[in-house]
Design a protein around this motif. Structure first.
Motif, PDB file in Angstrom:
ATOM      1  N   SER A 140      38.925  36.609  41.145  1.00  0.00           N
ATOM      2  CA  SER A 140      39.374  37.651  40.227  1.00  0.00           C
ATOM      3  C   SER A 140      39.257  38.992  40.940  1.00  0.00           C
ATOM      4  CB  SER A 140      38.541  37.602  38.949  1.00  0.00           C
ATOM      5  OG  SER A 140      39.056  38.470  37.963  1.00  0.00           O
ATOM      6  N   SER A 141      38.752  40.018  40.257  1.00  0.00           N
ATOM      7  CA  SER A 141      38.511  41.291  40.929  1.00  0.00           C
ATOM      8  C   SER A 141      37.496  41.114  42.040  1.00  0.00           C
ATOM      9  CB  SER A 141      38.043  42.345  39.929  1.00  0.00           C
ATOM     10  OG  SER A 141      36.901  41.904  39.248  1.00  0.00           O
ATOM     11  N   GLY A 142      36.614  40.129  41.881  1.00  0.00           N
ATOM     12  CA  GLY A 142      35.690  39.704  42.923  1.00  0.00           C
ATOM     13  C   GLY A 142      35.749  38.194  43.052  1.00  0.00           C
ATOM     14  N   ILE A 143      34.922  37.642  43.907  1.00  0.00           N
ATOM     15  CA  ILE A 143      34.844  36.193  44.094  1.00  0.00           C
ATOM     16  C   ILE A 143      33.385  35.778  44.001  1.00  0.00           C
ATOM     17  CG2 ILE A 143      35.152  34.287  45.741  1.00  0.00           C
ATOM     18  CD1 ILE A 143      37.577  35.745  46.844  1.00  0.00           C
ATOM     19  N   GLY A 144      33.123  34.734  43.235  1.00  0.00           N
ATOM     20  CA  GLY A 144      31.765  34.226  43.106  1.00  0.00           C
ATOM     21  C   GLY A 144      31.803  32.798  42.597  1.00  0.00           C
ATOM     22  N   ASP A 182      31.534  43.757  56.379  1.00  0.00           N
ATOM     23  CA  ASP A 182      32.820  43.342  56.929  1.00  0.00           C
ATOM     24  C   ASP A 182      32.974  41.822  56.959  1.00  0.00           C
ATOM     25  OD1 ASP A 182      33.422  46.001  57.444  1.00  0.00           O
ATOM     26  OD2 ASP A 182      32.634  45.930  59.493  1.00  0.00           O
ATOM     27  N   GLY A 183      34.233  41.374  56.816  1.00  0.00           N
ATOM     28  CA  GLY A 183      34.564  39.969  57.026  1.00  0.00           C
ATOM     29  C   GLY A 183      34.281  39.040  55.872  1.00  0.00           C
ATOM     30  N   HIS A 184      33.889  39.579  54.721  1.00  0.00           N
ATOM     31  CA  HIS A 184      33.558  38.727  53.581  1.00  0.00           C
ATOM     32  C   HIS A 184      34.825  38.128  52.953  1.00  0.00           C
ATOM     33  CE1 HIS A 184      29.377  40.721  52.726  1.00  0.00           C
ATOM     34  NE2 HIS A 184      29.505  40.276  53.966  1.00  0.00           N
ATOM     35  N   TRP A 185      34.701  36.935  52.425  1.00  0.00           N
ATOM     36  CA  TRP A 185      35.801  36.253  51.736  1.00  0.00           C
ATOM     37  C   TRP A 185      36.436  37.178  50.703  1.00  0.00           C
ATOM     38  CZ3 TRP A 185      34.674  31.155  48.533  1.00  0.00           C
ATOM     39  CH2 TRP A 185      35.892  30.634  48.031  1.00  0.00           C
ATOM     40  N   GLU A 186      35.619  37.843  49.921  1.00  0.00           N
ATOM     41  CA  GLU A 186      36.107  38.720  48.857  1.00  0.00           C
ATOM     42  C   GLU A 186      36.969  39.860  49.400  1.00  0.00           C
ATOM     43  OE1 GLU A 186      33.768  41.625  45.827  1.00  0.00           O
ATOM     44  OE2 GLU A 186      33.280  39.482  45.646  1.00  0.00           O
ATOM     45  N   ALA A 187      36.714  40.275  50.636  1.00  0.00           N
ATOM     46  CA  ALA A 187      37.459  41.388  51.226  1.00  0.00           C
ATOM     47  C   ALA A 187      38.925  41.046  51.463  1.00  0.00           C
ATOM     48  CB  ALA A 187      36.805  41.802  52.548  1.00  0.00           C
ATOM     49  N   TYR A 188      39.251  39.757  51.506  1.00  0.00           N
ATOM     50  CA  TYR A 188      40.617  39.317  51.794  1.00  0.00           C
ATOM     51  C   TYR A 188      41.336  38.769  50.560  1.00  0.00           C
ATOM     52  CZ  TYR A 188      38.918  39.632  56.566  1.00  0.00           C
ATOM     53  OH  TYR A 188      38.385  40.102  57.735  1.00  0.00           O
ATOM     54  N   CYS A 189      40.608  38.149  49.653  1.00  0.00           N
ATOM     55  CA  CYS A 189      41.252  37.315  48.637  1.00  0.00           C
ATOM     56  C   CYS A 189      41.001  37.736  47.200  1.00  0.00           C
ATOM     57  CB  CYS A 189      40.795  35.863  48.808  1.00  0.00           C
ATOM     58  SG  CYS A 189      41.185  35.170  50.426  1.00  0.00           S
ATOM     59  N   SER A 190      40.204  38.750  46.953  1.00  0.00           N
ATOM     60  CA  SER A 190      39.979  39.180  45.573  1.00  0.00           C
ATOM     61  C   SER A 190      41.116  40.078  45.113  1.00  0.00           C
ATOM     62  CB  SER A 190      38.652  39.935  45.459  1.00  0.00           C
ATOM     63  OG  SER A 190      38.745  41.198  46.092  1.00  0.00           O
ATOM     64  N   GLY A 191      41.269  40.172  43.806  1.00  0.00           N
ATOM     65  CA  GLY A 191      42.321  41.013  43.256  1.00  0.00           C
ATOM     66  C   GLY A 191      42.190  42.469  43.652  1.00  0.00           C
ATOM     67  N   GLU A 192      40.951  42.937  43.800  1.00  0.00           N
ATOM     68  CA  GLU A 192      40.732  44.326  44.187  1.00  0.00           C
ATOM     69  C   GLU A 192      41.149  44.590  45.627  1.00  0.00           C
ATOM     70  OE1 GLU A 192      39.536  47.099  42.518  1.00  0.00           O
ATOM     71  OE2 GLU A 192      39.833  45.911  40.709  1.00  0.00           O
ATOM     72  N   ASN A 193      41.030  43.577  46.490  1.00  0.00           N
ATOM     73  CA  ASN A 193      41.194  43.807  47.923  1.00  0.00           C
ATOM     74  C   ASN A 193      42.505  43.298  48.508  1.00  0.00           C
ATOM     75  OD1 ASN A 193      38.670  45.133  48.394  1.00  0.00           O
ATOM     76  ND2 ASN A 193      37.673  43.165  48.126  1.00  0.00           N
ATOM     77  N   ILE A 194      43.248  42.471  47.779  1.00  0.00           N
ATOM     78  CA  ILE A 194      44.522  41.974  48.301  1.00  0.00           C
ATOM     79  C   ILE A 194      45.484  43.114  48.642  1.00  0.00           C
ATOM     80  CG2 ILE A 194      46.635  40.763  47.591  1.00  0.00           C
ATOM     81  CD1 ILE A 194      44.857  38.587  46.404  1.00  0.00           C
ATOM     82  N   PRO A 195      45.607  44.179  47.836  1.00  0.00           N
ATOM     83  CA  PRO A 195      46.522  45.263  48.216  1.00  0.00           C
ATOM     84  C   PRO A 195      46.188  45.897  49.561  1.00  0.00           C
ATOM     85  CG  PRO A 195      45.966  45.429  45.899  1.00  0.00           C
ATOM     86  CD  PRO A 195      45.058  44.379  46.466  1.00  0.00           C
TER      87      PRO A 195
END
Length: 325
Positions: A140-144, A182-195
């Motif tokens: 979602s906005s994050g990943i957990g 840096d390099g966290h899964w959430e940084a690439y695939c969360s709704g907040e970070n995809i843009p």
């Protein structure tokens, strides 16, 4: 009639439900989550939405037997609060939860969980098989992830187990997570970070696109353009690859029989986020490959998990309740 309360506190909304001893929902309420000026404002919103849900159910808050609370983190279980929520303004600071809610409801049976932990409780409680080894993954906005191993729901000593989105998937660390690492899964695939990831890939590959790569770009724009835009296609392909790596790590860590996937990114784009993961895992997982499927509880998975926590003492094990049917 006994009544139980479930609360879902997110960065955008706070929701509450009131249910009976069979988890049948009798009342609901929702409010926007205050963005400050302090944590007390958030606490007051929680109490207000619980009062509203009780009014909708026609019950007195003081008659509640127990409550479960699903919350954004990080949590401090010993103090029963959120300590500096990452997705709210810094000035919010601490958000007291269990003490004020206990006073409102007149019970000390308040079970506080990370929201993804509540998700796995909800999945376990509402499953026909009541499995002892399962994961609820939110994208979602994050990943957990909420994890149940050998029948034990993992909260962690401080309430912050399952922060799988902060596992490192890219050792080069091309993208910075909202947590600052840096390099966290959430940084690439969360709704907040995809843009931002889309803008990064555009700079790196100079691929053609009709997307407007300004601050108004959202993850939904990228997914909506998939199939018609070269950059959107590249972003979605890379997101699928990172998700496969993240889920592979999750499987090797916890050996679930099933992984339920929820969260807005997954729920709104199941064919691009969930479908196809199963086939990928057969090539990447060394141990047993679990079933990977979209949650059947939709947006209610977390608040229903909070309610199930109130009913089952934080476990999600519905066998005792169902044996009385």
């Amino acid at each position: 009639m006994a009544s139980y309360v479930g609360v879902d506190l997110g960065a955008t909304n706070v929701r509450a439900v009131v249910g009976d001893e069979r988890a049948r929902i009798l009342g609901r309420a929702r409010r926007s989550t205050p963005q400050g000026p302090t944590g007390i404002a958030v606490t007051e919103a929680i109490l207000g939405v619980v009062r509203d849900a009780c009014a909708d159910a026609g019950v007195d808050p003081a008659d509640a037997v127990a409550a479960g609370v699903a919350s954004i983190g990080p949590l401090d279980l010993a103090k029963g609060l959120i300590d500096g929520p990452a997705n709210l303004p810094e000035d919010v600071g601490q958000v007291p939860i269990t003490g004020p809610l206990s006073e409102l409801l007149g019970t000390d049976r308040i079970h506080l969980h990370n929201d993804t932990v509540a998700g796995v409780i909800g999945e376990r409680f509402n499953s026909d098989r009541n499995p002892d080894d399962m994961v609820y993954l939110t994208i979602s906005s994050g990943i957990g992830a909420g994890v149940c191993v050998d029948g034990h729901v993992l909260d962690g000593w401080d309430g912050n187990a399952g922060e799988i989105g902060h596992n490192i998937v890219d050792h080069d660390g091309a993208m910075t997570c909202g947590c600052g690492r840096d390099g966290h899964w959430e940084a690439y695939c969360s709704g907040e970070n995809i843009p931002e990831y889309a803008r990064h890939l555009y700079r790196e590959h100079d691929v053609e696109t009709a997307l407007r790569l300004d601050d108004d770009l959202g993850a939904a724009d990228v997914f909506d353009a998939h199939g018609d835009d070269p950059l959107a296609d590249l972003v979605v392909d890379r997101v699928q690859q990172w998700n496969a790596i993240g889920i592979t790590n999750l499987v090797h860590a916890y050996a679930p029989l099933v992984v339920f996937v929820g969260g807005a990114v997954a729920l709104n784009n199941p064919e691009l986020v969930v479908d196809g993961v199963q086939e990928t895992l057969t090539d990447t997982v060394f141990t047993n490959v679990p079933d990977v499927k979209l949650t059947s509880l939709g947006d209610d998975v977390v608040v229903k998990g909070a309610l199930a926590s109130a009913l089952t003492g934080g476990t999600g094990d519905s066998s005792r309740i169902r044996s009385a049917d």
